[in-house]
Scaffold this motif. Structure first.
Motif, PDB file in Angstrom:
ATOM      1  N   LEU A   1       0.827  -1.206   0.000  1.00 61.54           N
ATOM      2  CA  LEU A   1       0.000   0.000   0.000  1.00 61.54           C
ATOM      3  C   LEU A   1       0.863   1.258   0.000  1.00 61.54           C
ATOM      4  O   LEU A   1       0.558   2.231  -0.690  1.00 61.54           O
ATOM      5  CB  LEU A   1      -0.939   0.008   1.205  1.00 61.54           C
ATOM      6  CG  LEU A   1      -2.119  -0.946   1.145  1.00 61.54           C
ATOM      7  CD1 LEU A   1      -2.900  -0.902   2.456  1.00 61.54           C
ATOM      8  CD2 LEU A   1      -3.029  -0.603  -0.013  1.00 61.54           C
ATOM      9  N   GLN A   2       1.937   1.231   0.760  1.00 65.14           N
ATOM     10  CA  GLN A   2       2.855   2.379   0.805  1.00 65.14           C
ATOM     11  C   GLN A   2       3.455   2.618  -0.580  1.00 65.14           C
ATOM     12  O   GLN A   2       3.514   3.757  -1.046  1.00 65.14           O
ATOM     13  CB  GLN A   2       3.967   2.118   1.830  1.00 65.14           C
ATOM     14  CG  GLN A   2       4.901   3.276   2.028  1.00 65.14           C
ATOM     15  CD  GLN A   2       4.244   4.415   2.768  1.00 65.14           C
ATOM     16  OE1 GLN A   2       3.253   4.243   3.471  1.00 65.14           O
ATOM     17  NE2 GLN A   2       4.792   5.593   2.602  1.00 65.14           N
ATOM     18  N   ASP A   3       3.894   1.549  -1.240  1.00 58.24           N
ATOM     19  CA  ASP A   3       4.451   1.676  -2.588  1.00 58.24           C
ATOM     20  C   ASP A   3       3.414   2.212  -3.569  1.00 58.24           C
ATOM     21  O   ASP A   3       3.723   3.054  -4.417  1.00 58.24           O
ATOM     22  CB  ASP A   3       4.976   0.323  -3.079  1.00 58.24           C
ATOM     23  CG  ASP A   3       6.204  -0.139  -2.313  1.00 58.24           C
ATOM     24  OD1 ASP A   3       6.861   0.705  -1.660  1.00 58.24           O
ATOM     25  OD2 ASP A   3       6.493  -1.360  -2.358  1.00 58.24           O
ATOM     26  N   LEU A   4       2.182   1.729  -3.450  1.00 58.91           N
ATOM     27  CA  LEU A   4       1.110   2.188  -4.314  1.00 58.91           C
ATOM     28  C   LEU A   4       0.838   3.673  -4.105  1.00 58.91           C
ATOM     29  O   LEU A   4       0.679   4.433  -5.062  1.00 58.91           O
ATOM     30  CB  LEU A   4      -0.151   1.360  -4.062  1.00 58.91           C
ATOM     31  CG  LEU A   4      -1.365   1.692  -4.926  1.00 58.91           C
ATOM     32  CD1 LEU A   4      -1.058   1.451  -6.393  1.00 58.91           C
ATOM     33  CD2 LEU A   4      -2.555   0.866  -4.481  1.00 58.91           C
ATOM     34  N   LEU A   5       0.798   4.104  -2.850  1.00 56.62           N
ATOM     35  CA  LEU A   5       0.573   5.524  -2.552  1.00 56.62           C
ATOM     36  C   LEU A   5       1.704   6.399  -3.094  1.00 56.62           C
ATOM     37  O   LEU A   5       1.458   7.488  -3.601  1.00 56.62           O
ATOM     38  CB  LEU A   5       0.419   5.726  -1.045  1.00 56.62           C
ATOM     39  CG  LEU A   5      -0.886   5.237  -0.438  1.00 56.62           C
ATOM     40  CD1 LEU A   5      -0.843   5.365   1.080  1.00 56.62           C
ATOM     41  CD2 LEU A   5      -2.064   6.001  -1.005  1.00 56.62           C
TER      42      LEU A   5
ATOM     43  N   ILE B   1       1.164   6.668  -6.829  1.00 58.67           N
ATOM     44  CA  ILE B   1       0.036   7.561  -7.109  1.00 58.67           C
ATOM     45  C   ILE B   1       0.466   9.007  -6.912  1.00 58.67           C
ATOM     46  O   ILE B   1       0.159   9.878  -7.735  1.00 58.67           O
ATOM     47  CB  ILE B   1      -1.177   7.210  -6.211  1.00 58.67           C
ATOM     48  CG1 ILE B   1      -1.770   5.878  -6.644  1.00 58.67           C
ATOM     49  CG2 ILE B   1      -2.223   8.312  -6.272  1.00 58.67           C
ATOM     50  CD1 ILE B   1      -2.819   5.343  -5.688  1.00 58.67           C
ATOM     51  N   ASP B   2       1.201   9.272  -5.851  1.00 58.68           N
ATOM     52  CA  ASP B   2       1.684  10.629  -5.591  1.00 58.68           C
ATOM     53  C   ASP B   2       2.587  11.120  -6.712  1.00 58.68           C
ATOM     54  O   ASP B   2       2.475  12.263  -7.155  1.00 58.68           O
ATOM     55  CB  ASP B   2       2.415  10.666  -4.250  1.00 58.68           C
ATOM     56  CG  ASP B   2       2.769  12.068  -3.821  1.00 58.68           C
ATOM     57  OD1 ASP B   2       1.892  12.951  -3.906  1.00 58.68           O
ATOM     58  OD2 ASP B   2       3.928  12.286  -3.421  1.00 58.68           O
ATOM     59  N   GLU B   3       3.474  10.259  -7.202  1.00 61.29           N
ATOM     60  CA  GLU B   3       4.359  10.633  -8.301  1.00 61.29           C
ATOM     61  C   GLU B   3       3.570  10.925  -9.568  1.00 61.29           C
ATOM     62  O   GLU B   3       3.873  11.870 -10.297  1.00 61.29           O
ATOM     63  CB  GLU B   3       5.382   9.529  -8.553  1.00 61.29           C
ATOM     64  CG  GLU B   3       6.415   9.412  -7.456  1.00 61.29           C
ATOM     65  CD  GLU B   3       7.298   8.183  -7.602  1.00 61.29           C
ATOM     66  OE1 GLU B   3       7.049   7.356  -8.511  1.00 61.29           O
ATOM     67  OE2 GLU B   3       8.237   8.063  -6.804  1.00 61.29           O
ATOM     68  N   ARG B   4       2.540  10.123  -9.831  1.00 62.34           N
ATOM     69  CA  ARG B   4       1.702  10.348 -11.016  1.00 62.34           C
ATOM     70  C   ARG B   4       0.958  11.672 -10.915  1.00 62.34           C
ATOM     71  O   ARG B   4       0.871  12.422 -11.882  1.00 62.34           O
ATOM     72  CB  ARG B   4       0.686   9.224 -11.162  1.00 62.34           C
ATOM     73  CG  ARG B   4       1.212   7.954 -11.697  1.00 62.34           C
ATOM     74  CD  ARG B   4       1.401   8.088 -13.155  1.00 62.34           C
ATOM     75  NE  ARG B   4       0.168   7.718 -13.829  1.00 62.34           N
ATOM     76  CZ  ARG B   4       0.131   7.311 -15.058  1.00 62.34           C
ATOM     77  NH1 ARG B   4       1.220   7.230 -15.746  1.00 62.34           N
ATOM     78  NH2 ARG B   4      -0.999   7.003 -15.608  1.00 62.34           N
ATOM     79  N   VAL B   5       0.409  11.973  -9.732  1.00 61.98           N
ATOM     80  CA  VAL B   5      -0.313  13.224  -9.536  1.00 61.98           C
ATOM     81  C   VAL B   5       0.627  14.410  -9.743  1.00 61.98           C
ATOM     82  O   VAL B   5       0.277  15.384 -10.413  1.00 61.98           O
ATOM     83  CB  VAL B   5      -0.970  13.264  -8.129  1.00 61.98           C
ATOM     84  CG1 VAL B   5      -1.465  14.650  -7.797  1.00 61.98           C
ATOM     85  CG2 VAL B   5      -2.096  12.255  -8.052  1.00 61.98           C
ATOM     86  N   LYS B   6       1.838  14.320  -9.208  1.00 59.08           N
ATOM     87  CA  LYS B   6       2.806  15.401  -9.400  1.00 59.08           C
ATOM     88  C   LYS B   6       3.167  15.567 -10.864  1.00 59.08           C
ATOM     89  O   LYS B   6       3.295  16.686 -11.356  1.00 59.08           O
ATOM     90  CB  LYS B   6       4.053  15.140  -8.565  1.00 59.08           C
ATOM     91  CG  LYS B   6       3.848  15.363  -7.095  1.00 59.08           C
ATOM     92  CD  LYS B   6       5.106  15.088  -6.296  1.00 59.08           C
ATOM     93  CE  LYS B   6       4.839  15.265  -4.805  1.00 59.08           C
ATOM     94  NZ  LYS B   6       6.009  14.944  -4.001  1.00 59.08           N
ATOM     95  N   ALA B   7       3.311  14.464 -11.595  1.00 53.15           N
ATOM     96  CA  ALA B   7       3.620  14.543 -13.019  1.00 53.15           C
ATOM     97  C   ALA B   7       2.471  15.189 -13.793  1.00 53.15           C
ATOM     98  O   ALA B   7       2.698  16.014 -14.690  1.00 53.15           O
ATOM     99  CB  ALA B   7       3.907  13.148 -13.567  1.00 53.15           C
ATOM    100  N   ILE B   8       1.246  14.835 -13.441  1.00 54.62           N
ATOM    101  CA  ILE B   8       0.079  15.429 -14.097  1.00 54.62           C
ATOM    102  C   ILE B   8       0.001  16.916 -13.793  1.00 54.62           C
ATOM    103  O   ILE B   8      -0.271  17.729 -14.682  1.00 54.62           O
ATOM    104  CB  ILE B   8      -1.212  14.689 -13.673  1.00 54.62           C
ATOM    105  CG1 ILE B   8      -1.222  13.281 -14.258  1.00 54.62           C
ATOM    106  CG2 ILE B   8      -2.453  15.461 -14.108  1.00 54.62           C
ATOM    107  CD1 ILE B   8      -2.308  12.380 -13.704  1.00 54.62           C
TER     108      ILE B   8
END
Length: 70
Positions: free
Chosen positions: A9-13, A16-23
């Motif tokens: 779950l930590q890795d998934l979060l 997700i955080d990296e993807r949001v920052k990229a977007i």
């Protein structure tokens, strides 16, 4: 919840955080490239108009107070 599930779950979060920052960065770049010089000038003019109005109102209010105290 096991330690392995927590780690997953930590890795998934993190992903997700990296993807949001990229977007967010992509959106920021798009917005920067799509700015129009004409709109920028209109916004500057409106800002100056607002600040000028506020300064005039403050000056008028100060003069009224000064005259009332005099």
């Amino acid at each position: 919840m096991t330690a392995m599930e927590r780690q997953d779950l930590q890795d998934l979060l993190v992903r997700i955080d990296e993807r949001v920052k990229a977007i967010q960065e992509a959106i920021r770049e798009i917005n920067d490239t799509r700015q129009c010089a004409g709109n920028r000038e209109k916004i500057r003019f409106l800002e100056r108009l607002v600040w000028g109005s506020l300064a005039g109102t403050a000056a008028l209010g100060g003069r009224l107070i000064f005259e009332a105290l005099r």
